[in-house]
Design a protein around this motif. Structure first.
Motif, PDB file in Angstrom:
ATOM      1  N   THR A 151     -14.430 -23.125   5.932  1.00 31.94           N
ATOM      2  CA  THR A 151     -13.070 -23.286   5.308  1.00 31.94           C
ATOM      3  C   THR A 151     -13.092 -22.537   3.844  1.00 31.94           C
ATOM      4  O   THR A 151     -14.148 -22.214   3.456  1.00 31.94           O
ATOM      5  N   SER A 152     -11.810 -22.109   3.513  1.00 33.34           N
ATOM      6  CA  SER A 152     -11.682 -21.519   1.912  1.00 33.34           C
ATOM      7  C   SER A 152     -11.201 -22.683   1.067  1.00 33.34           C
ATOM      8  O   SER A 152     -10.061 -23.235   1.579  1.00 33.34           O
ATOM      9  N   ALA A 153     -11.681 -22.967   0.002  1.00 31.12           N
ATOM     10  CA  ALA A 153     -11.258 -24.199  -0.732  1.00 31.12           C
ATOM     11  C   ALA A 153      -9.822 -23.641  -1.243  1.00 31.12           C
ATOM     12  O   ALA A 153      -9.427 -22.522  -1.813  1.00 31.12           O
ATOM     13  N   PRO A 154      -8.904 -24.595  -1.709  1.00 28.14           N
ATOM     14  CA  PRO A 154      -7.461 -24.340  -2.214  1.00 28.14           C
ATOM     15  C   PRO A 154      -7.611 -23.928  -3.587  1.00 28.14           C
ATOM     16  O   PRO A 154      -8.806 -24.126  -4.314  1.00 28.14           O
ATOM     17  N   ARG A 155      -6.478 -23.437  -4.024  1.00 30.25           N
ATOM     18  CA  ARG A 155      -6.348 -23.058  -5.610  1.00 30.25           C
ATOM     19  C   ARG A 155      -5.093 -23.501  -6.026  1.00 30.25           C
ATOM     20  O   ARG A 155      -4.088 -23.061  -5.430  1.00 30.25           O
ATOM     21  N   ALA A 156      -5.100 -24.403  -7.105  1.00 30.41           N
ATOM     22  CA  ALA A 156      -3.946 -24.740  -7.639  1.00 30.41           C
ATOM     23  C   ALA A 156      -3.140 -23.577  -8.598  1.00 30.41           C
ATOM     24  O   ALA A 156      -3.750 -22.586  -9.014  1.00 30.41           O
ATOM     25  N   GLY A 276      -1.569 -19.324  -6.339  1.00 30.05           N
ATOM     26  CA  GLY A 276      -2.315 -20.538  -5.637  1.00 30.05           C
ATOM     27  C   GLY A 276      -2.250 -20.457  -4.079  1.00 30.05           C
ATOM     28  O   GLY A 276      -1.391 -19.485  -3.631  1.00 30.05           O
ATOM     29  N   TYR A 277      -3.005 -21.101  -3.571  1.00 38.45           N
ATOM     30  CA  TYR A 277      -3.066 -21.071  -2.039  1.00 38.45           C
ATOM     31  C   TYR A 277      -3.684 -22.628  -1.552  1.00 38.45           C
ATOM     32  O   TYR A 277      -4.515 -23.107  -2.436  1.00 38.45           O
ATOM     33  N   GLY A 278      -3.414 -22.866  -0.264  1.00 33.93           N
ATOM     34  CA  GLY A 278      -3.908 -23.825   0.188  1.00 33.93           C
ATOM     35  C   GLY A 278      -5.265 -23.762   0.859  1.00 33.93           C
ATOM     36  O   GLY A 278      -6.161 -22.680   0.668  1.00 33.93           O
ATOM     37  N   THR A 279      -5.737 -24.581   1.439  1.00 30.27           N
ATOM     38  CA  THR A 279      -7.147 -24.612   2.193  1.00 30.27           C
ATOM     39  C   THR A 279      -7.014 -23.727   3.380  1.00 30.27           C
ATOM     40  O   THR A 279      -6.097 -23.903   4.131  1.00 30.27           O
ATOM     41  N   GLY A 280      -7.919 -22.948   3.603  1.00 32.63           N
ATOM     42  CA  GLY A 280      -7.745 -21.767   4.445  1.00 32.63           C
ATOM     43  C   GLY A 280      -8.977 -22.178   5.551  1.00 32.63           C
ATOM     44  O   GLY A 280     -10.023 -22.427   5.325  1.00 32.63           O
ATOM     45  N   ALA A 281      -8.581 -21.789   6.986  1.00 30.41           N
ATOM     46  CA  ALA A 281      -9.410 -22.052   8.042  1.00 30.41           C
ATOM     47  C   ALA A 281      -9.810 -20.637   8.303  1.00 30.41           C
ATOM     48  O   ALA A 281      -9.072 -19.839   7.931  1.00 30.41           O
ATOM     49  N   ILE A 282     -10.902 -20.393   9.172  1.00 28.95           N
ATOM     50  CA  ILE A 282     -11.277 -18.871   9.566  1.00 28.95           C
ATOM     51  C   ILE A 282     -10.113 -18.144  10.684  1.00 28.95           C
ATOM     52  O   ILE A 282      -9.765 -19.282  11.450  1.00 28.95           O
ATOM     53  N   ALA A 283      -9.738 -17.153  10.016  1.00 34.87           N
ATOM     54  CA  ALA A 283      -8.717 -16.779  11.004  1.00 34.87           C
ATOM     55  C   ALA A 283      -9.124 -15.371  11.751  1.00 34.87           C
ATOM     56  O   ALA A 283      -8.946 -15.290  12.872  1.00 34.87           O
ATOM     57  N   SER A 284     -10.062 -14.648  11.066  1.00 31.18           N
ATOM     58  CA  SER A 284     -10.983 -13.755  11.935  1.00 31.18           C
ATOM     59  C   SER A 284     -12.311 -13.260  11.284  1.00 31.18           C
ATOM     60  O   SER A 284     -12.394 -13.714   9.961  1.00 31.18           O
ATOM     61  N   GLU A 285     -13.045 -12.783  12.107  1.00 32.28           N
ATOM     62  CA  GLU A 285     -14.412 -12.409  11.474  1.00 32.28           C
ATOM     63  C   GLU A 285     -14.944 -11.101  12.258  1.00 32.28           C
ATOM     64  O   GLU A 285     -14.641 -11.038  13.224  1.00 32.28           O
ATOM     65  N   LYS A 286     -15.643 -10.376  11.265  1.00 29.67           N
ATOM     66  CA  LYS A 286     -15.756  -9.034  11.790  1.00 29.67           C
ATOM     67  C   LYS A 286     -17.224  -8.371  10.902  1.00 29.67           C
ATOM     68  O   LYS A 286     -17.087  -9.111   9.824  1.00 29.67           O
ATOM     69  N   GLY A 291     -23.586  -4.666   8.575  1.00 27.35           N
ATOM     70  CA  GLY A 291     -23.971  -5.679   8.910  1.00 27.35           C
ATOM     71  C   GLY A 291     -23.617  -7.094   8.546  1.00 27.35           C
ATOM     72  O   GLY A 291     -23.954  -8.194   8.767  1.00 27.35           O
ATOM     73  N   VAL A 292     -22.724  -6.834   7.251  1.00 31.09           N
ATOM     74  CA  VAL A 292     -22.116  -8.059   6.523  1.00 31.09           C
ATOM     75  C   VAL A 292     -21.207  -8.779   7.308  1.00 31.09           C
ATOM     76  O   VAL A 292     -20.069  -8.055   7.772  1.00 31.09           O
ATOM     77  N   LEU A 293     -21.193 -10.106   7.517  1.00 28.34           N
ATOM     78  CA  LEU A 293     -19.955 -10.768   8.387  1.00 28.34           C
ATOM     79  C   LEU A 293     -18.987 -10.890   7.160  1.00 28.34           C
ATOM     80  O   LEU A 293     -18.801 -11.478   6.325  1.00 28.34           O
ATOM     81  N   LYS A 294     -17.795 -10.155   7.769  1.00 27.63           N
ATOM     82  CA  LYS A 294     -16.302 -10.274   6.563  1.00 27.63           C
ATOM     83  C   LYS A 294     -15.572 -11.345   7.439  1.00 27.63           C
ATOM     84  O   LYS A 294     -14.990 -11.410   8.525  1.00 27.63           O
ATOM     85  N   ILE A 295     -15.305 -12.535   6.741  1.00 28.34           N
ATOM     86  CA  ILE A 295     -14.348 -13.474   7.032  1.00 28.34           C
ATOM     87  C   ILE A 295     -13.143 -13.448   6.234  1.00 28.34           C
ATOM     88  O   ILE A 295     -13.114 -13.339   5.060  1.00 28.34           O
ATOM     89  N   THR A 296     -12.136 -13.774   7.082  1.00 28.47           N
ATOM     90  CA  THR A 296     -10.606 -13.709   6.548  1.00 28.47           C
ATOM     91  C   THR A 296     -10.241 -15.287   6.964  1.00 28.47           C
ATOM     92  O   THR A 296     -10.276 -15.559   8.151  1.00 28.47           O
ATOM     93  N   TYR A 297      -9.181 -15.901   5.865  1.00 29.44           N
ATOM     94  CA  TYR A 297      -9.064 -17.356   6.230  1.00 29.44           C
ATOM     95  C   TYR A 297      -7.533 -17.377   6.237  1.00 29.44           C
ATOM     96  O   TYR A 297      -6.707 -16.145   5.975  1.00 29.44           O
ATOM     97  N   THR A 298      -7.058 -18.270   6.824  1.00 25.73           N
ATOM     98  CA  THR A 298      -5.420 -18.357   6.989  1.00 25.73           C
ATOM     99  C   THR A 298      -4.766 -18.396   5.534  1.00 25.73           C
ATOM    100  O   THR A 298      -3.462 -18.106   5.729  1.00 25.73           O
TER     101      THR A 298
END
Length: 396
Positions: A151-156, A276-286, A291-298
């Protein structure tokens, strides 16, 4: 003649083994990461190869014992890349291997880069339990996992930036609705912002009252001043403390630097950005080219995850096939575990096909067939000669 039959039988067996190897190559021509093999034919001699005959003629006294076709050689040429458009399919450009781990803990090597995450968040070879290895934080080799990245932590929200035109004639362009912000828990709040001109402002100064509502309840207020067409120096941003519902009050800066005050009848204000943004779940990975895993969140945030560890094997003669496009290393030189770089890159959304050359395989197939037939003909000839000898013996 008896010996010639055994020699010819070794030829038949050798060519039969070669036919088996060729058929295996052809059968796996569409297996990702597969490496073809060739049979190594070696002649077999018995006896001494030195000395000379009694009449002084040179030559060898050794007798040919047939052919040894018990060993095979791997063809380690790279295969072509095939586009799959799947984010966790990767292709290695350069000499190297992905490193995977069996359930026993043993390390294996492969060029087949079709990966997926299992239910435990570990990256595995797709459809298997083989764990893909990565470089850990301490530099050690360990299975690549999502742990700590799920998950990606939220930010006020701390800053709201507004844009557009504020009209000093009429009521147009003085309301922004909806205006979404986030509190410290990542909860979204939908607000309404209204701006009204202050008629008591001094001459030459345009003062505007700002009121913020949530569910039609006033939760904060402030004011901004304009000189000419833009905010007066020090007037923007406007810090307003908002009594958001269900959470402690939060101070937010409302930035008017991009807002212009004009006598427009079709004026309109809008929300340009809020941080600001809310808590994010994993949306995509590549994986990127290193060879570094790049993670994008919702919540539209991104993070860099673990990086793949790759293997460079200089003593490729020590590689042994294990099936499923896997190799075991039994050589004596240490394996070079490394990261991707300019000479060994990771290409996403691609898979490496087998390196089987179908044209070459068919040509070898014809040669092996002829060799087998020739060895068979030798046996037939030797048998005819034995039959003639036995008939001569019986006629005495």
């Amino acid at each position: 003649m008896i010996e010639s039959i055994f020699v010819a039988v070794s030829g038949m067996r050798g060519h039969e083994r070669a036919l088996s190897v060729i058929s295996n190559n052809v059968a796996n021509m569409n297996t990702p990461g597969f490496r073809g093999s060739t049979v190594r034919f070696a002649d077999v001699f018995h006896g001494s190869a030195g000395g000379s005959s009694q009449n002084g003629a040179g030559g060898q006294r050794a007798a040919g014992g047939g052919v040894d076709a018990s060993r095979t050689l791997l063809d380690l040429r790279p295969g072509e890349a095939s586009r799959t458009n799947r984010d966790l399919d990767v292709f290695l450009e350069g000499e190297g291997f992905f490193v995977v781990q069996e359930e026993s803990g043993a390390l294996r090597y492969t060029r087949a880069g079709s990966f997926d995450f299992n239910v435990d968040g570990e990256l595995v070879v797709r459809g298997t339990k083989l764990k893909v290895m990565a470089r850990g934080e301490n530099g050690a080799i360990a299975p690549l996992t999502r742990e700590g990245f799920r998950t990606s932590a939220p930010r006020a929200t701390t800053t709201v930036r507004l844009d557009g035109i504020l009209s000093n004639r009429g009521e147009n362009g003085r309301t922004i609705e909806p205006l979404a912000i986030f509190d410290s828990r990542g909860v979204k709040h939908t607000l309404r912002l209204e701006i009204a001109i202050d008629p008591a402002a001094p001459a030459g100064l345009s003062r505007w009252d700002i009121t913020v509502f949530e569910d039609d309840i006033e939760i904060g207020e402030g004011e901004v001043e304009f000189i000419g067409t833009g905010p007066s120096p020090g007037s923007s941003p406007v810090a307003i403390t908002l009594d958001l519902q269900g959470v402690d009050p939060a101070e937010i800066d409302f930035d008017f630097e991009s807002v212009m005050l004009l006598p427009e009848t079709n004026a309109a204000l809008s929300l340009a950005h809020q941080d600001g943004y809310g808590t994010g779940a994993i949306a995509s990975e590549k994986f990127d080219e290193f060879g570094v895993l790049k993670i994008t969140y919702t919540n539209e945030q991104t993070r860099d995850g673990p990086s793949l560890v790759l293997a460079r094997i200089n003593d490729q003669g020590g590689l042994v096939e294990r099936g499923d496009a896997l190799f075991e290393y039994r050589g004596t030189h240490p394996v070079d575990f490394r990261s991707a770089a300019d000479d060994l890159k990771v290409r996403g959304r691609l898979l490496e096909l087998s390196n089987v050359d179908l044209t070459q395989a068919f040509s070898e197939l014809i040669l092996m067939q002829r060799g087998y037939q020739a060895s068979s003909q030798v046996i037939s000839t030797a048998n005819d000669m034995l039959q003639a000898l036995l008939q001569m013996r019986a006629g005495q």
